[in-house]
Design a protein around this motif. Sequence first.
Motif, short mmCIF file in Angstrom:
data_model
loop_
_atom_site.label_atom_id
_atom_site.label_comp_id
_atom_site.label_asym_id
_atom_site.label_seq_id
_atom_site.Cartn_x
_atom_site.Cartn_y
_atom_site.Cartn_z
N LYS A 25 102.75 86.58 51.60
CA LYS A 25 102.52 88.09 51.36
C LYS A 25 102.44 88.37 49.84
CE LYS A 25 104.24 90.14 55.75
NZ LYS A 25 105.00 91.14 56.37
N ARG A 26 103.61 87.84 49.31
CA ARG A 26 103.71 87.91 47.84
C ARG A 26 102.43 87.15 47.01
NH1 ARG A 26 108.80 87.40 47.38
NH2 ARG A 26 108.76 85.12 47.10
N SER A 27 102.19 86.21 47.58
CA SER A 27 100.87 85.52 47.06
C SER A 27 99.61 86.24 47.21
CB SER A 27 101.04 84.04 47.73
OG SER A 27 99.86 83.47 46.95
N ARG A 79 99.37 89.55 47.82
CA ARG A 79 99.38 90.68 47.00
C ARG A 79 99.09 90.23 45.31
NH1 ARG A 79 103.93 92.65 49.94
NH2 ARG A 79 105.32 91.51 48.42
N GLN A 80 99.60 89.38 44.83
CA GLN A 80 99.12 88.85 43.55
C GLN A 80 97.76 88.43 43.34
OE1 GLN A 80 101.78 85.75 42.76
NE2 GLN A 80 103.50 86.99 41.98
#
Length: 197
Positions: free
Chosen positions: A11-13, A15-16
């Motif tokens: 999820k973080r990847s 978003r980035q």
Amino acid sequence: MSEEAQDGGRKRSSRQHGLRLVVVVVAMFGFGFALGPIYDALCKVTGINGKTSGMQANAEALPAIDTSRWVTVQFITTVNGGRPWEFRPEVSEVRVHPGQLSTVSFHAKNTEGRDLVAQAVPNVAPWNAAKHLRKTECFCFNNQMFKAGESKEMPVRFMIDPALPADVDVVTLSYTFFDVTESAAHKTAPAKDPQQS
């Protein structure tokens, strides 16, 4: 590594990655927006693409006439947007010596039932002739105001610089008439007094 940790990392990847894409899109839009003024400035400085802005000549500082050479100057007119206005040169071409001042008249008529303001935008072909076409008088220098049904004869006084490349013996000067009534009205509209608000 737990499944929750892997899911959080994805999820973080994502978003980035999404943020990077947004930045790229904004940068592309900004570059596209700035490209027009940059291109116009480059054309004015170099004469590329037949732009003739800044090619206004001083009638007192003209070079000697080169009587050993002839150049044919052709004239083409169009009206932007297929408007029904009349716009044409009085002659389709003239033969001139480089350095010789010549005058050609253009006929224009507002065939619409309303007043309008038009602006003629010139273009010169071939591109390497643009910086060698000098105008001392031209209706393209200013907006032209027409009453409904009004006709005008508009002169262009020009000279081909003797420095025109030797392999160029035909130069085409074309004008496109644009309706600038709305933008001209915005420029001349009086500023609103903030105390009257």
